[in-house]
Scaffold this active site. Structure first.
Site, PDB file in Angstrom:
ATOM      1  N   ASN A  59     -29.833 -68.005  47.320  1.00  9.83           N
ATOM      2  CA  ASN A  59     -29.877 -66.718  46.621  1.00  9.83           C
ATOM      3  C   ASN A  59     -29.316 -66.847  45.207  1.00  9.83           C
ATOM      4  O   ASN A  59     -29.864 -66.273  44.260  1.00  9.83           O
ATOM      5  CB  ASN A  59     -29.092 -65.664  47.399  1.00  9.83           C
ATOM      6  CG  ASN A  59     -29.883 -65.098  48.569  1.00  9.83           C
ATOM      7  OD1 ASN A  59     -31.072 -65.351  48.711  1.00  9.83           O
ATOM      8  ND2 ASN A  59     -29.205 -64.335  49.409  1.00  9.83           N
TER       9      ASN A  59
ATOM     10  N   ARG B 293     -41.114 -63.839  49.706  1.00 11.18           N
ATOM     11  CA  ARG B 293     -39.992 -64.216  50.577  1.00 11.18           C
ATOM     12  C   ARG B 293     -39.879 -63.238  51.741  1.00 11.18           C
ATOM     13  O   ARG B 293     -40.536 -62.199  51.770  1.00 11.18           O
ATOM     14  CB  ARG B 293     -38.688 -64.272  49.781  1.00 11.18           C
ATOM     15  CG  ARG B 293     -38.793 -65.094  48.496  1.00 11.18           C
ATOM     16  CD  ARG B 293     -37.453 -65.565  48.013  1.00 11.18           C
ATOM     17  NE  ARG B 293     -36.936 -66.599  48.890  1.00 11.18           N
ATOM     18  CZ  ARG B 293     -37.219 -67.897  48.739  1.00 11.18           C
ATOM     19  NH1 ARG B 293     -37.994 -68.315  47.770  1.00 11.18           N
ATOM     20  NH2 ARG B 293     -36.712 -68.763  49.570  1.00 11.18           N
TER      21      ARG B 293
ATOM     22  N   GLU C 108     -28.373 -70.187  52.675  1.00  5.86           N
ATOM     23  CA  GLU C 108     -28.943 -68.894  52.268  1.00  5.86           C
ATOM     24  C   GLU C 108     -28.181 -68.325  51.060  1.00  5.86           C
ATOM     25  O   GLU C 108     -28.801 -67.819  50.115  1.00  5.86           O
ATOM     26  CB  GLU C 108     -28.921 -67.891  53.421  1.00  5.86           C
ATOM     27  CG  GLU C 108     -29.881 -68.217  54.564  1.00  5.86           C
ATOM     28  CD  GLU C 108     -31.359 -68.259  54.159  1.00  5.86           C
ATOM     29  OE1 GLU C 108     -31.740 -67.547  53.219  1.00  5.86           O
ATOM     30  OE2 GLU C 108     -32.120 -69.031  54.770  1.00  5.86           O
TER      31      GLU C 108
END
Ligand SMILES: Nc1ncnc2c1ncn2[C@@H]1O[C@H](COP(=O)(O)OP(=O)(O)OP(=O)(O)O)[C@@H](O)[C@H]1O
Ligand SMILES: [Mg+2]
Length: 144
Positions: free
Chosen positions: A52, A104, A48
């Protein structure tokens, strides 16, 4: 506390490298006695944070993502850094379901916070973002 091991991983912000970072950091973490499910949690947090950096930090432009990790007897610490566009309001970005990409879920930071013991996010618009996190194997919660 004594440093057991240290690893720095630096790579271009390409989506192919997300899986690489995830597996590399999990094999590194496996030097401590994490359970398989704790390693799965760590993998999610790493991917994650790296996603990002790749998707938001560099918005699919080329840039460098760096992971610095240290193993201590009671925990792993990781710093995931990019020099991309940065986050204007970190508190807002950490809120569940907050996203700047309509397609998202806005759950990356929520997963990171629930799967890691400690998380610190620093960011400057135009300078980049760093996500520091630590996790202890069950029953070895760090005292600090
Ligand atoms: N490294 C980064 N650089 C710039 N902006 C970031 C970075 N990391 C997160 N953000 C901002 O914080 C928001 C929330 O991030 P989070 O990971 O929680 O959700 P998301 O990435 O939008 O969705 P998901 O992770 O569920 O795919 C992002 O939409 C983005 O605006
Ligand atoms: Mg995300």
């Amino acid at each position: 506390m004594e440093t057991l091991n240290r690893l720095t991983l630096e790579f271009l912000s390409r989506p192919e490298n997300i899986g690489l970072a995830r597996l590399t950091m999990a094999s590194f973490a496996a030097q401590l006695d994490f359970t398989l499910s704790e390693l799965e949690e760590l993998k999610v947090a790493v991917s994650e944070a790296v996603s990002n950096a790749v998707l938001h930090g560099y918005a699919n432009q080329e840039g460098i993502v760096r992971i610095e990790s240290t193993l201590y007897p009671d925990r792993i610490e990781l710093l995931v850094e990019d020099h991309g566009q940065g986050i204007a309001d970190i508190q807002q970005a950490r809120e569940p379901a907050y996203t700047t990409s309509p397609d998202r879920m806005g759950l990356g930071f929520t997963f990171i916070e629930s799967f890691m013991d400690r998380v610190e996010i620093k960011s400057q618009p135009g300078q980049g973002t760093s996500v520091w996190m630590s996790k202890s194997p069950e029953g070895k919660e760090s005292e600090v």
